[in-house]
Design a protein around this motif. Structure first.
Motif: not given
Length: 413
Positions: A14, A16, A57-59, A73
């Motif tokens: 992944r 971030e 924040h795509l998380g 994410p």
């Protein structure tokens, strides 16, 4: 500002993604753009709103529209699809594993639907997805009749050895092997037709070819013994089942969307022949958009007339990991896994694990490999339905990749 970290990292990990400096609640469209080795453009997009601090924040932030919704994410990566001006139904997979795949991530003002002209760019960043870790060696193989590429992790080893095979598209597909080497396996990417001096088409197959490959890998000074593993998808999965059944060198088999019977091409081993189940093209349906659905076309493996095609997996001494997508539309891989398990249990065997994923389609690849519900079939030359729903399929890819590595480490040391 846009930060994607790591800016260069393994393609199965992944990243971030964070955006800062927006106004609170500001609507933005995030896009990813990548090109394959032939210059075909792929893109994806998703709609977000900045939080009360003007950050994203795509998380933790959910997409409200675009190519996917919810907290994903890696959504921009697994939803990459051919851009509007490109031919549809193409897969974004690297032909060469030596160079990183470059993905540009862009932040645009406002919400623009997929395919529409996006608003002005307010930030952008480039990410490099590496299929080969620093220090991994790729050795082109011409060993007797065996062809392919051997990927060795950095260091002295010895490493667990794995043979990696794909399906009836033929040729040499290396990206899973190079990622396995990045994860510490000595991985042999093994083509079995339509490559160099191998047969152009898959008419009949000799198990001796796969036996020679298994013996080569088993004897390699960098490979941990005593046995090797094999991982295959589609036709490659079914060959993996035959290898662990008949070849003592193979002690662990990962079957991804495989059939429990031999299909299409007769498989010979010495005096023995497993005939191949055939496809009945009269059972293929074609949609209004010209997409072929071959789900019902393969001969029924449970028919008594087809019992000679069944792979006698109960003879295997090793261990099986069966991975299936419950929405596989290429063929009935869920049924085939059930038949395999039933056969093992009838012979008092418990040497198997099953990973069954609702909503996943046929080709369950390493994480963040873009989902492709319909893909151009290289043999038939037409688009064929593989099934699945993008988000469920992406989650299946991520979960199964970790489980596959655990399984191989457990049985190969």
């Amino acid at each position: 500002s846009l930060a994607v970290s790591p800016a260069a990292g393994p393609a199965d990990e992944r990243v971030e993604t964070r955006v800062a400096g927006l106004s609170p609640g500001q609507p933005v469209t995030l896009r990813a753009v990548a090109a394959d080795d032939r210059g075909c453009l792929f893109q994806s997009c998703a709609h977000y709103r900045a939080d009360s601090r003007g950050e994203l924040h795509l998380g933790t932030a959910a997409s409200h529209g675009g190519d996917y919704t919810g907290v994903e994410p890696m959504g921009l990566f697994w939803s990459l699809a051919p851009a509007g001006m490109e031919k549809p139904y193409q897969r974004l997979i690297p032909r060469s594993t030596g160079a990183p795949m470059k993905v540009e991530v862009l932040v645009h003002q406002g919400h623009s639907p997929p395919g529409a002209m996006p608003g002005p760019v307010v930030a952008k960043a480039e990410v490099q997805r590496l299929f080969t870790a620093p220090g991994v060696r790729r050795i082109r193989l011409k060993e007797g009749v065996v062809r392919g590429s051997l990927f060795l992790p950095p260091g002295d080893g010895p490493f667990p050895g794995v043979i990696d095979m794909y399906g009836d598209e033929g040729g040499l597909i290396e990206f899973r092997s190079s990622l396995l080497a990045t994860r510490g396996f000595a991985a042999l990417s093994l083509p079995y037709f339509d490559f160099e001096d191998l047969p152009r088409v898959m008419k009949e197959l000799k198990l001796e070819y796969f036996e020679e490959a298994a013996r080569f890998l088993q004897r390699h000074p960098k490979v941990k013994g005593p046995g090797v593993g094999v991982i295959g998808t589609g036709k490659g999965a079914e060959l993996a089942l035959s290898m662990i059944t008949f070849l003592p060198e193979v002690v662990a088999a990962v079957s991804i969307s495989g059939c429990s019977s031999n299909t299409v091409a007769d498989l010979h081993y010495g005096e023995m022949t497993l005939p191949g189940l055939r496809f009945d093209m009269n059972k293929v349906s074609v949609s209004d958009t010209g997409v072929f659905d071959i789900f019902e076309a393969l001969d029924d493996p449970t028919s008594p007339a087809n019992s000679p095609c069944v792979i006698p997996i109960e003879k295997a001494e090793g261990h099986f990991l069966l991975v299936v997508g419950e929405d596989d539309r290429m063929w009935k891989s869920t049924l085939y896994a059930e038949l395999a398990i039933r056969r093992l249990q009838q012979h008092g065997k418990e040497n198997f694990e099953l990973l069954s994923y609702p909503g996943a389609g046929h080709r369950i690849d390493p994480p963040s490999t873009p989902f492709c519900q319909v893909a151009m079939d290289r043999v038939l030359g037409v688009p064929v339905l593989g099934g699945g729903e993008s988000k469920a399929h992406a989650h299946a890819q991520e979960h199964s990749w970790g489980k596959i590595q655990e399984f191989l480490h457990l049985h190969l040391g």
